[in-house]
Design a protein around this motif. Structure first.
Motif, mmCIF file in Angstrom:
data_model
loop_
_atom_site.group_PDB
_atom_site.id
_atom_site.type_symbol
_atom_site.label_atom_id
_atom_site.label_comp_id
_atom_site.label_asym_id
_atom_site.label_seq_id
_atom_site.Cartn_x
_atom_site.Cartn_y
_atom_site.Cartn_z
ATOM 1 N N ASP A 1 0.844 -1.188 0.000
ATOM 2 C CA ASP A 1 0.000 0.000 0.000
ATOM 3 C C ASP A 1 0.889 1.252 0.000
ATOM 4 O OD1 ASP A 1 -1.511 2.134 1.918
ATOM 5 O OD2 ASP A 1 -2.941 0.958 0.732
ATOM 6 N N PRO A 2 0.494 2.308 -0.705
ATOM 7 C CA PRO A 2 1.305 3.535 -0.715
ATOM 8 C C PRO A 2 1.628 4.086 0.672
ATOM 9 C CG PRO A 2 -0.352 3.659 -2.435
ATOM 10 C CD PRO A 2 -0.651 2.419 -1.627
ATOM 11 N N SER A 3 0.738 3.883 1.634
ATOM 12 C CA SER A 3 1.031 4.373 2.988
ATOM 13 C C SER A 3 2.178 3.581 3.618
ATOM 14 C CB SER A 3 -0.214 4.319 3.878
ATOM 15 O OG SER A 3 -0.635 2.980 4.062
ATOM 16 N N LEU A 4 2.274 2.306 3.307
ATOM 17 C CA LEU A 4 3.377 1.484 3.810
ATOM 18 C C LEU A 4 4.674 1.851 3.099
ATOM 19 C CD1 LEU A 4 3.816 -0.657 5.949
ATOM 20 C CD2 LEU A 4 3.269 -2.396 4.245
ATOM 21 N N GLN A 5 4.600 2.154 1.807
ATOM 22 C CA GLN A 5 5.779 2.624 1.078
ATOM 23 C C GLN A 5 6.290 3.935 1.674
ATOM 24 O OE1 GLN A 5 4.441 2.923 -2.979
ATOM 25 N NE2 GLN A 5 4.719 0.736 -3.375
ATOM 26 N N LEU A 6 5.366 4.839 2.000
ATOM 27 C CA LEU A 6 5.768 6.108 2.609
ATOM 28 C C LEU A 6 6.376 5.882 3.989
ATOM 29 C CD1 LEU A 6 5.955 9.154 2.340
ATOM 30 C CD2 LEU A 6 3.611 9.308 3.205
ATOM 31 N N ALA A 7 5.837 4.932 4.744
ATOM 32 C CA ALA A 7 6.424 4.604 6.053
ATOM 33 C C ALA A 7 7.850 4.080 5.879
ATOM 34 C CB ALA A 7 5.551 3.587 6.782
ATOM 35 N N LEU A 8 8.100 3.301 4.827
ATOM 36 C CA LEU A 8 9.449 2.818 4.538
ATOM 37 C C LEU A 8 10.373 4.001 4.250
ATOM 38 C CD1 LEU A 8 11.621 0.701 3.754
ATOM 39 C CD2 LEU A 8 10.552 0.624 1.483
ATOM 40 N N ILE A 9 9.926 4.928 3.441
ATOM 41 C CA ILE A 9 10.725 6.119 3.132
ATOM 42 C C ILE A 9 11.000 6.891 4.424
ATOM 43 C CG2 ILE A 9 10.692 8.365 1.956
ATOM 44 C CD1 ILE A 9 9.072 6.912 -0.321
#
Length: 173
Positions: free
Chosen positions: A61-69
């Motif tokens: 999910d894009p929110s998980l990708q942003l959390a990774l960043i």
């Protein structure tokens, strides 16, 4: 100091918990990436393992990708000053000389970190291996002028490069 190295076939035989424990730091503070790749075992080579890990991020999910960043530290930022970087990040940042900044370089890095975070809402990420301080600063100056969507993609691309370097350091060839 290089980390302990593992044989790829041995990693493929690890339990889920052992696999995630061993590879959970490849993607900064995001063991869910290793967990997602575990299902794709066995891996023919490091390329296949890296691809499986990157595909786990791409499918997230894009929110998980942003959390990774967001899990990545700023370059020469507060976490570095306080000694709170992961072993991998410490090795990478010191390898690029970020622990030896002049006062002028440090001030510029701090200003660029703030400008970048204000512009995009997440930290500047660069696979610093192969860069010196001047090159890193130049990359920050250039990328702070991009649009947010471009920087989200570039941040993930840089994270994938960092992960590959870390896998190369961790797995015997």
């Amino acid at each position: 100091m290089k980390p302990v190295q593992y044989d790829l076939q041995a990693l493929g035989a690890f339990s889920r918990d052992a696999f995630v424990s061993t590879l959970g730091g490849i993607f900064e503070h995001s063991p869910w990436v290793a967990e997602g790749a575990w299902e794709r075992r066995p891996f023919a080579d490091i390329d296949a393992l890296h691809r499986a890990m990157c595909e786990a991020v791409e499918a997230a999910d894009p929110s998980l990708q942003l959390a990774l960043i967001d899990a990545h530290p700023e370059l020469a930022g507060k976490a570095a000053i306080r000694g709170e970087l992961t072993t991998e990040s410490t090795r990478e940042q010191s390898g690029a000389g970020l622990d030896q900044c002049s006062p002028k370089e440090f001030a510029e890095l701090q200003a660029l970190n703030r400008e970048y975070r204000d512009a995009f809402g997440f930290p500047f990420i660069l696979a610093v291996r192969g860069y010196d301080r001047a090159g890193i600063i130049e990359q920050m100056r250039r990328r702070v002028r991009h649009d947010r969507a471009s920087e989200l993609r570039e941040s993930l691309a840089q994270i994938y490069r960092i992960a590959r370097f870390r896998l190369d350091d961790l797995i015997t060839h």
